[in-house]
Design an enzyme around this catalytic site. Structure first.
Site: not given
Ligand code: AMP
Ligand code: ZN
Length: 115
Positions: A5, A94, A99, A101
């Site tokens: 994850c 989307g 996990h 957030h």
């Molecule tokens: P969601 O599409 O709502 O699941 O959001 C996931 C978010 O995580 C997206 O806005 C990505 O740009 C962000 N993301 C993916 N990998 C990383 C990372 N390594 N560090 C910070 N943000 C990330």
């Molecule tokens: Zn997790």
């Protein structure tokens, strides 16, 4: 921690991120692909796959996330103009990282409705 994850790995420091806030329950990081001048992800340290998985026991955690978002927005000077706190839940919502957030977005005028 759940193996493989991404956000569990960020919480455990296995993967680096720009941390803007951390306490015993949550971590807040800069999104790697910002959609606005301020784009912070607020992530519970506990692995919860999505908002669809929450229960009564997460009440305090969810309140804590919202209060932290409002405080970060004030600290980052986006509160007066306004901002958005977003949760993407599931495939049609989307969600790409499974996990829980919340996205804190601000620093520009945001359109509505979302795509
Ligand atoms: P969601 O599409 O709502 O699941 O959001 C996931 C978010 O995580 C997206 O806005 C990505 O740009 C962000 N993301 C993916 N990998 C990383 C990372 N390594 N560090 C910070 N943000 C990330
Ligand atoms: Zn997790």
């Amino acid at each position: 921690m759940t193996v493989n994850c991404l956000f569990c790995k960020i919480v455990s420091r296995e993967i680096a991120a720009q941390i803007v806030f951390e306490d015993d329950k949550i971590i807040a990081i800069n999104d790697i692909n910002p959609a606005a001048p301020v784009h912070i992800l607020i992530i519970p340290k506990e692995h919860i796959a999505s908002l669809a998985e929450i229960s009564e026991q997460h009440n305090d955690l969810l309140g804590h996330i919202q209060l932290t978002a409002a405080r970060l927005a004030k600290d980052l000077k986006i509160s007066e103009q306004g901002y958005r706190l977003v949760n993407n839940c599931g495939i049609w919502g989307g969600q790409t990282v499974l996990h829980l957030h919340y996205h804190l977005l601000g620093g520009r005028e945001l359109s509505w409705p979302p795509g």
